[in-house]
Design a protein around this motif. Structure first.
Motif, PDB file in Angstrom:
ATOM      1  N   MET A  58       0.849  -1.194   0.000  1.00  0.00           N
ATOM      2  CA  MET A  58       0.000   0.000   0.000  1.00  0.00           C
ATOM      3  C   MET A  58       0.883   1.242   0.000  1.00  0.00           C
ATOM      4  N   ILE A  59       0.590   2.160  -0.917  1.00  0.00           N
ATOM      5  CA  ILE A  59       1.341   3.402  -1.024  1.00  0.00           C
ATOM      6  C   ILE A  59       0.618   4.466  -0.215  1.00  0.00           C
ATOM      7  N   ARG A  60       1.326   5.101   0.704  1.00  0.00           N
ATOM      8  CA  ARG A  60       0.713   6.128   1.561  1.00  0.00           C
ATOM      9  C   ARG A  60       1.653   7.325   1.701  1.00  0.00           C
ATOM     10  N   GLY A  61       1.056   8.522   1.743  1.00  0.00           N
ATOM     11  CA  GLY A  61       1.795   9.733   2.052  1.00  0.00           C
ATOM     12  C   GLY A  61       2.913  10.069   1.074  1.00  0.00           C
ATOM     13  N   ARG A  62       2.649   9.904  -0.232  1.00  0.00           N
ATOM     14  CA  ARG A  62       3.661  10.211  -1.239  1.00  0.00           C
ATOM     15  C   ARG A  62       3.226  11.426  -2.057  1.00  0.00           C
ATOM     16  N   SER A  63       4.211  12.256  -2.419  1.00  0.00           N
ATOM     17  CA  SER A  63       3.926  13.456  -3.212  1.00  0.00           C
ATOM     18  C   SER A  63       4.950  13.572  -4.341  1.00  0.00           C
ATOM     19  N   PHE A  64       4.534  14.215  -5.437  1.00  0.00           N
ATOM     20  CA  PHE A  64       5.460  14.475  -6.531  1.00  0.00           C
ATOM     21  C   PHE A  64       4.937  15.647  -7.354  1.00  0.00           C
ATOM     22  N   ILE A  65       5.835  16.245  -8.121  1.00  0.00           N
ATOM     23  CA  ILE A  65       5.475  17.312  -9.042  1.00  0.00           C
ATOM     24  C   ILE A  65       5.353  16.699 -10.432  1.00  0.00           C
ATOM     25  N   CYS A  66       4.190  16.877 -11.029  1.00  0.00           N
ATOM     26  CA  CYS A  66       3.969  16.302 -12.361  1.00  0.00           C
ATOM     27  C   CYS A  66       4.747  17.113 -13.396  1.00  0.00           C
ATOM     28  N   ASP A  67       5.583  16.432 -14.168  1.00  0.00           N
ATOM     29  CA  ASP A  67       6.417  17.131 -15.157  1.00  0.00           C
ATOM     30  C   ASP A  67       5.957  16.880 -16.592  1.00  0.00           C
ATOM     31  N   THR A  68       4.753  16.301 -16.744  1.00  0.00           N
ATOM     32  CA  THR A  68       4.247  16.051 -18.092  1.00  0.00           C
ATOM     33  C   THR A  68       2.802  16.526 -18.203  1.00  0.00           C
ATOM     34  N   VAL A  69       2.331  16.625 -19.437  1.00  0.00           N
ATOM     35  CA  VAL A  69       0.946  16.988 -19.718  1.00  0.00           C
ATOM     36  C   VAL A  69       0.172  15.709 -20.018  1.00  0.00           C
ATOM     37  N   GLY A  70      -1.037  15.576 -19.467  1.00  0.00           N
ATOM     38  CA  GLY A  70      -1.840  14.392 -19.764  1.00  0.00           C
ATOM     39  C   GLY A  70      -2.768  14.044 -18.623  1.00  0.00           C
ATOM     40  N   ARG A  71      -3.321  12.885 -18.690  1.00  0.00           N
ATOM     41  CA  ARG A  71      -4.301  12.463 -17.694  1.00  0.00           C
ATOM     42  C   ARG A  71      -3.635  12.162 -16.357  1.00  0.00           C
ATOM     43  N   LEU A  72      -4.364  12.466 -15.290  1.00  0.00           N
ATOM     44  CA  LEU A  72      -3.860  12.221 -13.940  1.00  0.00           C
ATOM     45  C   LEU A  72      -3.630  10.730 -13.714  1.00  0.00           C
ATOM     46  N   ASP A  73      -4.566   9.881 -14.169  1.00  0.00           N
ATOM     47  CA  ASP A  73      -4.410   8.456 -13.897  1.00  0.00           C
ATOM     48  C   ASP A  73      -3.151   7.903 -14.563  1.00  0.00           C
ATOM     49  N   ALA A  74      -2.828   8.392 -15.762  1.00  0.00           N
ATOM     50  CA  ALA A  74      -1.622   7.942 -16.441  1.00  0.00           C
ATOM     51  C   ALA A  74      -0.374   8.392 -15.686  1.00  0.00           C
ATOM     52  N   ALA A  75      -0.406   9.606 -15.158  1.00  0.00           N
ATOM     53  CA  ALA A  75       0.734  10.117 -14.385  1.00  0.00           C
ATOM     54  C   ALA A  75       0.939   9.303 -13.118  1.00  0.00           C
ATOM     55  N   LEU A  76      -0.151   8.922 -12.475  1.00  0.00           N
ATOM     56  CA  LEU A  76      -0.046   8.122 -11.258  1.00  0.00           C
ATOM     57  C   LEU A  76       0.532   6.741 -11.555  1.00  0.00           C
ATOM     58  N   LEU A  77       0.129   6.150 -12.667  1.00  0.00           N
ATOM     59  CA  LEU A  77       0.654   4.829 -13.009  1.00  0.00           C
ATOM     60  C   LEU A  77       2.133   4.888 -13.383  1.00  0.00           C
ATOM     61  N   ARG A  78       2.546   5.973 -14.032  1.00  0.00           N
ATOM     62  CA  ARG A  78       3.972   6.126 -14.341  1.00  0.00           C
ATOM     63  C   ARG A  78       4.784   6.261 -13.064  1.00  0.00           C
ATOM     64  N   MET A  79       4.253   6.999 -12.099  1.00  0.00           N
ATOM     65  CA  MET A  79       4.975   7.222 -10.855  1.00  0.00           C
ATOM     66  C   MET A  79       4.936   5.993  -9.947  1.00  0.00           C
ATOM     67  N   PHE A  80       3.812   5.252  -9.987  1.00  0.00           N
ATOM     68  CA  PHE A  80       3.647   4.101  -9.104  1.00  0.00           C
ATOM     69  C   PHE A  80       3.244   2.870  -9.932  1.00  0.00           C
ATOM     70  N   PRO A  81       4.166   2.291 -10.678  1.00  0.00           N
ATOM     71  CA  PRO A  81       3.835   1.171 -11.570  1.00  0.00           C
ATOM     72  C   PRO A  81       3.402  -0.092 -10.841  1.00  0.00           C
ATOM     73  N   SER A  82       3.600  -0.151  -9.525  1.00  0.00           N
ATOM     74  CA  SER A  82       3.166  -1.326  -8.763  1.00  0.00           C
ATOM     75  C   SER A  82       1.663  -1.311  -8.504  1.00  0.00           C
ATOM     76  N   SER A  83       1.001  -0.204  -8.843  1.00  0.00           N
ATOM     77  CA  SER A  83      -0.451  -0.125  -8.684  1.00  0.00           C
ATOM     78  C   SER A  83      -1.118  -0.558  -9.987  1.00  0.00           C
ATOM     79  N   THR A  84      -2.421  -0.378 -10.071  1.00  0.00           N
ATOM     80  CA  THR A  84      -3.169  -0.735 -11.283  1.00  0.00           C
ATOM     81  C   THR A  84      -4.105   0.410 -11.647  1.00  0.00           C
ATOM     82  N   ARG A  85      -4.594   0.388 -12.880  1.00  0.00           N
ATOM     83  CA  ARG A  85      -5.511   1.435 -13.316  1.00  0.00           C
ATOM     84  C   ARG A  85      -6.787   1.433 -12.467  1.00  0.00           C
TER      85      ARG A  85
END
Length: 311
Positions: free
Chosen positions: A1-28
């Motif tokens: 379980m991922i908890r209490g993580r923050s990041f600055i998005c450096d790309t343009v696009g959908r939020l869900d895609a950005a989250l999956l790029r940052m946390f590939p151990s999760s799922t859509r």
């Protein structure tokens, strides 16, 4: 379980895609769940479904499930009779009206929630996480035998036998009317694409267009049946059938018996009359014969007769 993580998005696009790029151990699916539950903030505000980022936003993840978290949760309030137990294998007599597995990691009340509460070693087993080591399924409204592996080796050995169709499964079905003789049914079953729920039909005898049929993947099902008892309830004749299958097509027995004009009592999905104050339909997984996954010895496990089969 991922908890209490923050990041600055450096790309343009959908939020869900950005989250999956940052946390590939999760799922859509888990990303959508976290966003819907308000566990993802963008620039300090609750993220909206389908949100698009311009780049430079601050994204805070308060809680996000990972793929490894997608397991059946233990529920000690669920108690299902165990009819066999050794170091490799468990067998249960599931009651009608109870699903075998949960549909999500947060669902409780299913058979496998109770199993993992008593046997946590089953939770990570198998190729479908929420099955928690269950080798096969039966419908929620069908009662009877469900086999569960306790080790990865036992799971692999038993699944191989099911895939090879060497496991003999015996059911009892109480059907409307009188069935004078036994027989064998063969059908190419498919899911009815015109319905929003699961119902099986015969590929070669239906009201679909040729184009619709061409898009469907048929599953060949073979079911043998034999009458073993007769009864009358409120002037309605019923026949108790012993049914044997080696294949495991969805709704196989229910669909094939109904297609042959033998409707399982209270199976309204397949055309039977409704029975008041009855949970489930009169179909029971009675027994299974196979090779023990460790000793390779011939093994048969049976469950007690349900009340409607004691005729």
């Amino acid at each position: 379980m991922i908890r209490g993580r923050s990041f600055i998005c450096d790309t343009v696009g959908r939020l869900d895609a950005a989250l999956l790029r940052m946390f590939p151990s999760s799922t859509r699916a888990f990303v959508r769940e976290a966003v819907a539950e308000g566990a993802v903030l963008v620039d300090g505000r609750r993220a909206a479904k389908g949100m698009k980022l311009r780049g430079g936003e601050s994204v805070e993840v308060r809680e996000l499930a990972e793929e490894r978290d997608n397991v059946a949760a233990p529920d000690p309030t669920v108690r299902v009779p165990c009819v066999f137990e050794d170091d490799a294998l468990l067998a249960y007599d599931k009651p009608a009206g109870m699903p075998v597995q949960p549909l999500s990691r947060r669902e409780l009340g299913t058979m496998m929630n109770g199993v993992v509460a008593a046997h946590p070693e089953c939770a990570p087993l198998g190729d479908r996480p929420l099955m928690a080591g269950a080798i096969h399924r039966i419908d929620a409204d069908t009662s009877g035998l469900v086999l569960v592996a306790r080790t990865a080796e036992a799971f692999g050995a038993l699944r191989a036998q099911f895939a090879a169709q060497t496991v003999k499964k015996t059911y009892l079905a109480l059907v409307e009317g009188t069935v004078a003789a036994g027989g064998t049914l063969e059908n190419d079953l498919v899911h009815d694409p015109t319905l929003p729920f699961c119902r099986m039909i015969d590929l070669h005898h239906n009201r679909l267009t040729r184009a619709q049929c061409a898009e469907l993947k048929p599953l060949h099902a073979v079911t043998a049946f034999n009458p073993v008892g007769f009864t009358t309830v409120e002037n309605e004749e019923r026949t108790l059938l012993e049914v044997t299958i080696f294949t495991g097509v969805t709704h196989q027995i229910r669909a094939q018996l109904a297609l042959a004009g033998m409707h399982i009592v209270n199976d309204r999905l397949y055309g039977a009359f409704a029975v008041e104050n009855q949970t489930g339909h009169c179909l029971h997984a009675l027994a299974a014969s196979f090779r023990h996954p460790v000793t390779n010895a011939p093994t048969e496990i049976r469950t007690p007769l349900p009340p409607w089969a004691r005729i």
